[in-house]
Scaffold this motif. Structure first.
Motif, short mmCIF file in Angstrom:
data_model
loop_
_atom_site.label_atom_id
_atom_site.label_comp_id
_atom_site.label_asym_id
_atom_site.label_seq_id
_atom_site.Cartn_x
_atom_site.Cartn_y
_atom_site.Cartn_z
N PRO A 228 0.82 -1.21 0.00
CA PRO A 228 0.00 0.00 0.00
C PRO A 228 0.85 1.27 0.00
O PRO A 228 2.00 1.23 0.46
CB PRO A 228 -0.77 -0.10 1.32
CG PRO A 228 0.09 -0.95 2.19
CD PRO A 228 0.74 -1.93 1.28
N VAL A 229 0.32 2.33 -0.53
CA VAL A 229 1.00 3.65 -0.46
C VAL A 229 0.02 4.67 0.13
O VAL A 229 -1.13 4.36 0.42
CB VAL A 229 1.48 4.14 -1.85
CG1 VAL A 229 2.59 3.25 -2.38
CG2 VAL A 229 0.32 4.21 -2.84
N ALA A 230 0.53 5.87 0.32
CA ALA A 230 -0.27 7.02 0.78
C ALA A 230 -1.15 6.65 1.97
O ALA A 230 -0.67 6.08 2.95
CB ALA A 230 -1.07 7.59 -0.38
N SER A 231 -2.45 6.96 1.88
CA SER A 231 -3.29 6.83 3.07
C SER A 231 -3.46 5.37 3.48
O SER A 231 -3.63 5.07 4.66
CB SER A 231 -4.64 7.49 2.86
OG SER A 231 -5.44 6.68 2.03
N ASP A 232 -3.39 4.44 2.54
CA ASP A 232 -3.49 3.02 2.91
C ASP A 232 -2.28 2.59 3.74
O ASP A 232 -2.43 1.88 4.74
CB ASP A 232 -3.60 2.15 1.65
CG ASP A 232 -4.95 2.31 0.96
OD1 ASP A 232 -5.88 2.83 1.61
OD2 ASP A 232 -5.05 1.95 -0.22
N LEU A 233 -1.13 3.03 3.32
CA LEU A 233 0.10 2.71 4.07
C LEU A 233 0.03 3.32 5.46
O LEU A 233 0.33 2.67 6.47
CB LEU A 233 1.31 3.26 3.31
CG LEU A 233 2.66 3.18 4.03
CD1 LEU A 233 3.03 1.75 4.37
CD2 LEU A 233 3.76 3.82 3.18
N ARG A 234 -0.40 4.59 5.51
CA ARG A 234 -0.54 5.30 6.78
C ARG A 234 -1.45 4.53 7.73
O ARG A 234 -1.19 4.42 8.93
CB ARG A 234 -1.15 6.67 6.47
CG ARG A 234 -1.04 7.69 7.54
CD ARG A 234 -1.44 9.05 7.00
NE ARG A 234 -2.85 9.09 6.64
CZ ARG A 234 -3.38 9.94 5.75
NH1 ARG A 234 -2.62 10.81 5.11
NH2 ARG A 234 -4.65 9.91 5.50
N THR A 235 -2.52 3.97 7.18
CA THR A 235 -3.50 3.25 8.00
C THR A 235 -2.89 1.97 8.58
O THR A 235 -3.07 1.67 9.76
CB THR A 235 -4.75 2.92 7.17
OG1 THR A 235 -5.25 4.14 6.64
CG2 THR A 235 -5.82 2.26 8.01
#
Lengths: 218, 218
Positions: free
Chosen positions: A72-79
């Motif tokens: 995942p990248v961006a907000s998915d990674l953050r989550t």
């Protein structure tokens, strides 16, 4: 693929909310053991902690799989990264409940909490338990408003802890050193449970909005 | 690409070791403030904590970038996730040093630690500082042997903490409730610093070997 990913993420947040539910039970039973001096209730909290530890490992394993397989990248990674942190904090809240239960067990058949400081400790425990319960909902519903409201409950906790210090350091304190030390440590444990609750709630805000509400204390 | 990745990972571990160095300074100065009652030294620890917090944010940002841009898998992924956890624990160790410094500040111009319990507290502080110092090396050299040896130092910490409780709960204790509460909380803070040191060391073992040496306490 993306849909499967979000399903897995939802499952993970469901698991986090479940762990939070187990922590709520641990806080409640530890407090019950403390206020009744019941050794078997204390033992229950202490032996149930391994389930919270195992649940943490399962969440960590799924987070790891998600990161490896779905990249995942961006907000998915953050989550996913936030979930990893939340589960560490939830486990720590379980450990702190065990510390409360151990103080209860140490004093059996007596009570660790003298009568005149009982209302303060009772209220601290109530605030902590209520905060943990609200965090379950916050995780499950990813509710930013609820998360932000939690900070106010934490302010009451800070006031209560100061109050408990005033009581045990006053000239009227007649319960000796052992009880004072117990109260100081109990205050510290409940306060830390509340701190972690706020921190987990803040991470939910971060997951939803991409911004930290306040500086998050790990 | 892979080589750049490993360079960035090395930089990140260098940053972690630097943060650990700042924590070591915080532990040392907090102890100095405690044992001398010097308010300005206590203030120095309290105000320097923001630098540790900022350094943590920088490591978190780089870990995030690494995960996003390089999409590591397997042991590389494990290493980045471990770095994220290590930096949280290091920051927490900084917070605990601040708690020690705040107890020192609260008692100025007096000393929080009565003479007869001073050797125990001094030794706890020494063990904590030495453990933190060894963790810097363990991070920098990713040394598994050194990490495993750290557990033994932690056993001394546990003994010291039990010893401090025995002293303050004995019939000979003549320093009253306030000093007892201070000692109990100081013992707790140094013990937690040591716990986190062991936990960070264990994470290094995990990064290098892929296996947890013992159950790691977050």
């Amino acid at each position: 693929m993306r849909e499967a990913f979000h399903d897995q993420l939802d499952t993970m947040f469901g698991d986090l909310a479940d762990i939070c539910g187990s922590v709520e039970t641990a806080v409640r039973l530890a407090t019950e053991a403390l206020l009744t001096g019941d050794a078997s209730t204390a033992e229950k909290v202490i032996s149930a902690d391994v389930d919270i530890d195992r649940a943490r490992e399962r969440v960590e394993d799924s987070a790891f799989l998600l990161l490896s397989l779905q990249q995942p990248v961006a907000s998915d990674l953050r989550t996913v990264v936030a979930a990893l942190r939340m589960v560490s904090e939830l486990e720590r809240m379980g450990d702190l409940s065990v510390h409360v239960a151990k103080i209860a067990r140490l004093r059996v058949p007596n009570l660790a909490v003298p009568d005149d400081v009982r209302p303060t400790i009772e209220r601290m425990a109530e605030v902590a338990e209520e905060m943990v319960s609200r965090v379950s909902t916050i995780i499950r519903e990813r509710s930013v408003d609820e998360a932000l409201a939690l900070v106010r409950a934490d302010e009451e906790m800070d006031r209560l802890r100061r109050g408990s210090f005033t009581a045990l350091l006053s000239a009227d304190w007649s319960h000796g050193v052992e009880a004072a030390v117990d109260i100081a440590l109990l205050g510290r444990y409940y306060e830390r449970i509340a701190d972690h609750a706020v921190s987990v709630a803040n991470r939910v805000v971060f997951v939803v909005t991409g911004e930290n509400p306040t500086s998050v204390d790990a």
